[in-house]
Structures are given as structure tokens and as C-alpha cells.
Write a protein that holds these residues in place. Structure first.
Motif, mmCIF file in Angstrom:
data_model
loop_
_atom_site.group_PDB
_atom_site.id
_atom_site.type_symbol
_atom_site.label_atom_id
_atom_site.label_comp_id
_atom_site.label_asym_id
_atom_site.label_seq_id
_atom_site.Cartn_x
_atom_site.Cartn_y
_atom_site.Cartn_z
ATOM 1 N N VAL A 1 0.834 -1.209 0.000
ATOM 2 C CA VAL A 1 0.000 0.000 0.000
ATOM 3 C C VAL A 1 0.868 1.260 0.000
ATOM 4 N N ALA A 2 2.012 1.209 0.690
ATOM 5 C CA ALA A 2 2.897 2.373 0.782
ATOM 6 C C ALA A 2 3.470 2.783 -0.571
ATOM 7 N N THR A 3 3.476 1.865 -1.519
ATOM 8 C CA THR A 3 4.085 2.177 -2.822
ATOM 9 C C THR A 3 3.111 1.990 -3.981
ATOM 10 N N LYS B 1 -13.265 2.965 1.853
ATOM 11 C CA LYS B 1 -14.060 2.007 2.628
ATOM 12 C C LYS B 1 -14.043 0.639 1.958
ATOM 13 N N ARG B 2 -14.165 0.644 0.637
ATOM 14 C CA ARG B 2 -14.120 -0.624 -0.120
ATOM 15 C C ARG B 2 -12.742 -1.274 0.027
ATOM 16 N N ASN B 3 -11.694 -0.466 -0.045
ATOM 17 C CA ASN B 3 -10.342 -0.988 0.109
ATOM 18 C C ASN B 3 -10.149 -1.636 1.474
ATOM 19 N N LEU B 4 -10.603 -0.945 2.520
ATOM 20 C CA LEU B 4 -10.464 -1.486 3.872
ATOM 21 C C LEU B 4 -11.264 -2.773 4.035
ATOM 22 N N LEU B 5 -12.420 -2.828 3.389
ATOM 23 C CA LEU B 5 -13.243 -4.032 3.467
ATOM 24 C C LEU B 5 -12.522 -5.218 2.842
ATOM 25 N N PHE B 6 -11.946 -5.011 1.656
ATOM 26 C CA PHE B 6 -11.222 -6.090 0.976
ATOM 27 C C PHE B 6 -9.990 -6.512 1.773
ATOM 28 N N THR C 1 -7.858 -3.535 -5.140
ATOM 29 C CA THR C 1 -7.878 -2.247 -4.447
ATOM 30 C C THR C 1 -6.952 -1.210 -5.067
ATOM 31 N N THR C 2 -6.171 -1.595 -6.064
ATOM 32 C CA THR C 2 -5.192 -0.676 -6.640
ATOM 33 C C THR C 2 -5.552 -0.298 -8.072
ATOM 34 N N GLU C 3 -4.966 0.828 -8.511
ATOM 35 C CA GLU C 3 -5.164 1.300 -9.882
ATOM 36 C C GLU C 3 -3.919 0.956 -10.694
ATOM 37 N N THR C 4 -3.886 -0.219 -11.273
ATOM 38 C CA THR C 4 -2.724 -0.627 -12.051
ATOM 39 C C THR C 4 -3.105 -1.784 -12.958
ATOM 40 N N SER C 5 -2.225 -2.113 -13.879
ATOM 41 C CA SER C 5 -2.465 -3.237 -14.769
ATOM 42 C C SER C 5 -2.036 -4.537 -14.091
ATOM 43 N N VAL C 6 -2.458 -5.668 -14.665
ATOM 44 C CA VAL C 6 -2.175 -6.967 -14.061
ATOM 45 C C VAL C 6 -0.672 -7.226 -13.979
ATOM 46 N N SER C 7 0.032 -7.037 -15.089
ATOM 47 C CA SER C 7 1.462 -7.354 -15.117
ATOM 48 C C SER C 7 2.265 -6.451 -14.187
#
Length: 428
Positions: A26-28, A36-41, A84-90
Motif C-alpha cells: 500500500v505504501a508504494t 471504505k471498499r479498500n479497507l473491506l477487501f 484495491t489498486t489502480e494498475t495493470s495486471v502485469s
């Protein structure tokens, strides 16, 4: 000393390792805005991991649990964090597995250090917790910007790069758990840290490559900004030169008109004077330059791209309230506007002339926000990051540039398509 018979402590170790690794990731990572959704997951995954650890250690035993941890704990964690993150799979696999690899080295190093100095359960617990807290702080305050910059790099090599941490993670796990637990293998520390040195060298080379890619793209953006500034300056010079020539012609015509008025006034011919004044073209020759805002670079950009749209037979509707002092660099904002208007113009060019229209709105209170809307034909699909997907070669570059602008300035962006209209909204 691994305290394998102490289930409660092993659960604590897994608890610290899970939350420590989550904290490092999460720090990077660029997280989604729905906290809230992130914390739930993440919270749900942590509860799952603790329960599974406690259960499987009772059923299978400590060593068997460790050998299955990739499937039971690591893989679900990678999937959960991806949601929970904004990134691509690879890119996510590369970063997440790299963090897991680092966490594995931290976890094993603490155990080896505590065993070397014949530490107690308490010393092992303190060392483990301190190590993860230090790693999280280091990554957040020192390495976060580097990781976020790397995440914005547009390169097609992420799938290959992601194989590096996967291979090393599996290798270290195999080295640590086969044929026996690493604390029972005298050769393990030497092999472990030699492999760590190889991993460090390879990662150094990878990050050098990624840094070069990032620098190249930064230089490209700087070049685009410089070109935009030059265009703005040229447009300003051309407008100034044109107005100077027009003022010169007006002065010449005015001088002639005044001479004629003087002669007619001496003759007392009032009617002729009025006719001369009303028919004079000198009073109407000076044209008013197009003015959208006070910033010369942004104004020149809007003038050029909206004129290009008008020349393509596109109707323009604009409601612009742009402040004198812009919230970001004018050249960067101009590139964002240029990409959005260019995309809108291309979409309208595929429509019949009577359906071509671009609506552009901008306000600056309570926040600087602008929206560009245009009709479109066909179907528009959106990727996981909210960007419209394009299968055509050469398309999508402008959209990625807009997203990079928003990420750099922590701006909210939203692409939407409804009712035959495509809209882009950006809030700074």
C-alpha cells in the motif's frame, strides 16, 4: 529458533507478516479512491489469512503449512490487493511479488538473526515487528515516489518483467523449505544471501532500465511542453504583428478621411461629411483576436484546436470561466486540453456534418474543473483503470497522456459514455 510448536506465536508471525507486507504494498501503490471498499477487501483478506493459518497449522502441521502458503495465503493476497489498486495486471504482479520477495527475506533474516544470538520468543517478536515497521516507513517516505513514477511508465515489457519476481520468489521458497526447513540446513544462509546478491543485481539493472524509460517519457513531455510554449509565443507574435499592420492601415485611412472632412467642413457640406464617416471601412477593419483566457499559452492552444474543429465542420459550444492564475503549469494544462480536443475532433469527424459538435465547459470555483463532450458512433468499452479501450494502432496515446497528467497532479478524472455522448471531466 522458529517456535514451531507454539501455534499462537506462529499465528502472530503470520499476522505481522501479512499486515507488514500489505503495508509495504500500500505504501508504494496508487490505491483506488474508495477507501471504505479498500479497507473491506484488505480487512477481509487479513481475517481469512489468520483463520487459514490457525486451521491449517493444526491440520497439516507447521512445515506442510509453509509449503502450501503460496496457494493458501500469497495468491489470495495478490488477487485481493489487485482489487484495491489502480494498475495493470502485469505491473501489479511485478510490484506485489517483489514486495513478497522482500518480505520473505525480512522474515527469514529476522529468524536467522534471532537463532544466531539464541534469542527468545519475545526478542523474535520485537525484531519482526520493528523490521516491518521500518520497511513500511522506508518505502512510504523514501521509495513511494519512485514506485509511483515507475507505475506511470508506458512500456509493453511488464509481462516479461513480472516473471523475475515470480521466479525468484518460488526459488527462495523452495530453497527455504526443501528438503527440510531452512533452520535445519547449515548451507542455507550462504545460499540464501548469495541468491539475495544476485536478486539485488538483477533488480538494480531492471530499475535502471525503468528509470531510463521514465526519463525518456519525461523528456518527451518536456519537449511537448516546450513546443506548446513556442506555439503560444508565435501565436502571440503573429497577433501582435497583424494588429500593428491593421493599426497602421487604419491610421493611413483615418488621416485621408480627416483630410477629406477638413475640406468638406470648409465648404460647409455636412451631409457629405456624415456619408463619408458612415462608409469608412477604416473604423471596422480592426478585428478582435479570439480570447478564451488570459494565459497566452492556454489561449493559443484553445484557439488553434477549436479553430481546427470549426474547419472540420464541427459546431463549438463553449462556456469558459478560466482564472488568470492557473492551478498547474499552463503548458502542461494546455497539452491536456489539446489531447482531449484532438480526441473529440477525431470522434466527430466520423459523424455526419449535422451531428458534429463539441461542448467545452470550465469553472474554477469551488475547484478548477473542465468537461469536454462530443457525440460518437459505435461502442466504447472502458478498461479497469476507467480509460476508454482502443484496439486501433496509434490510438489511446492522448488518453494515456491525460491520465498521466491527472496522476501527476493528483487530479480526479472521469471518462463516460451515455446517450450517444462521450464526456471527459477533470477536477484539479
Amino acid at each position: 529458533m522458529i517456535f514451531e510448536n507454539n501455534t499462537a506465536y506462529q499465528t502472530y508471525r503470520v499476522f505481522v507478516a501479512i499486515f507488514g507486507t500489505l503495508g509495504m504494498v500500500v505504501a508504494t501503490s496508487p490505491m483506488k479512491k474508495n477507501y471504505k471498499r479498500n479497507l473491506l477487501f484488505l480487512g477481509g483478506y487479513a481475517i481469512y489469512a489468520i483463520i487459514c493459518t490457525f486451521f491449517f497449522m493444526h491440520v497439516w502441521g507447521f512445515l506442510s503449512f509453509l509449503r502450501s502458503v503460496i496457494i493458501t495465503i500469497s495468491l489470495p493476497g495478490v488477487i485481493t490487493i489487485y482489487m484495491t489498486t489502480e494498475t495493470s495486471v502485469s505491473r501489479h504482479i511485478f510490484k506485489c511479488l517483489s514486495q513478497l520477495l522482500l518480505s520473505l527475506y525480512l522474515l527469514i533474516s529476522v529468524t536467522l538473526l534471532n537463532t544466531l544470538f539464541q534469542g527468545t520468543l519475545l526478542s523474535n517478536a520485537i525484531l519482526l515487528l520493528s523490521g516491518y515497521l521500518f520497511a513500511i516507513a522506508l518505502e512510504f517516505f523514501v521509495l513511494r515516489r519512485t514506485f509511483l513514477d515507475i507505475n506511470r511508465i508506458n512500456t509493453r515489457g511488464w509481462s516479461i518483467l513480472s516473471l523475475i519476481p515470480i521466479a525468484f520468489f518460488l526459488f527462495v521458497m523452495t530453497l527455504a523449505l526443501y528438503p527440510v526447513h531452512y533452520t535445519q540446513n547449515p548451507a542455507f544462509p550462504l545460499l540464501f544471501y548469495l541468491a539475495g546478491a544476485v536478486i539485488a543485481i538483477i533488480y538494480y539493472a531492471v530499475f535502471q532500465y525503468l528509470q531510463t524509460q521514465y526519463q525518456y517519457q519525461t523528456d518527451e513531455q518536456s519537449r511537448e511542453i516546450l513546443e506548446m510554449q513556442i506555439k503560444g509565443i508565435k501565436k502571440h507574435v503573429e497577433d501582435t504583428k497583424q494588429n500593428a499592420e491593421e493599426v497602421k492601415l487604419i491610421w493611413q485611412d483615418t488621416h485621408k478621411m480627416l483630410s477629406a472632412i477638413t475640406v468638406l467642413a470648409k465648404e460647409g457640406n455636412t451631409k457629405s461629411i456624415l456619408d463619408l464617416v458612415s462608409k469608412s471601412s477604416a473604423l471596422n477593419r480592426l478585428t478582435t483576436p479570439t480570447h478564451y483566457c488570459s494565459d497566452p499559452i492556454l489561449n493559443a492552444t484553445l484557439t488553434a484546436y477549436l479553430a481546427q474543429a470549426k474547419n472540420a465542420g464541427i459546431a463549438i459550444e463553449h462556456h469558459l470561466a478560466i482564472p488568470e492564475i492557473l492551478p498547474v503549469d499552463p503548458a502542461e494544462l494546455s497539452i491536456c486540453f489539446a489531447n482531449a480536443l484532438e480526441n473529440a475532433t477525431k470522434a466527430c469527424a466520423e459523424l455526419p456534418e449535422n451531428e458534429r459538435k463539441i461542448i467545452i465547459r470550465c469553472i474554477y470555483k469551488p475547484a478548477f474543473m473542465f468537461e469536454i463532450a462530443n457525440p460518437y458512433k459505435g461502442q466504447i468499452t472502458f478498461g479497469r483503470n476507467g480509460l476508454p479501450a482502443s484496439n486501433q494502432s496509434g490510438h489511446g496515446t492522448g488518453t494515456r497522456s491525460i491520465m498521466a497528467f491527472c496522476e501527476k497532479h493528483d487530479a480526479f478524472y472521469n471518462f463516460s459514455a451515455a446517450g450517444g455522448w462521450f464526456k471527459l471531466m477533470i477536477t484539479l
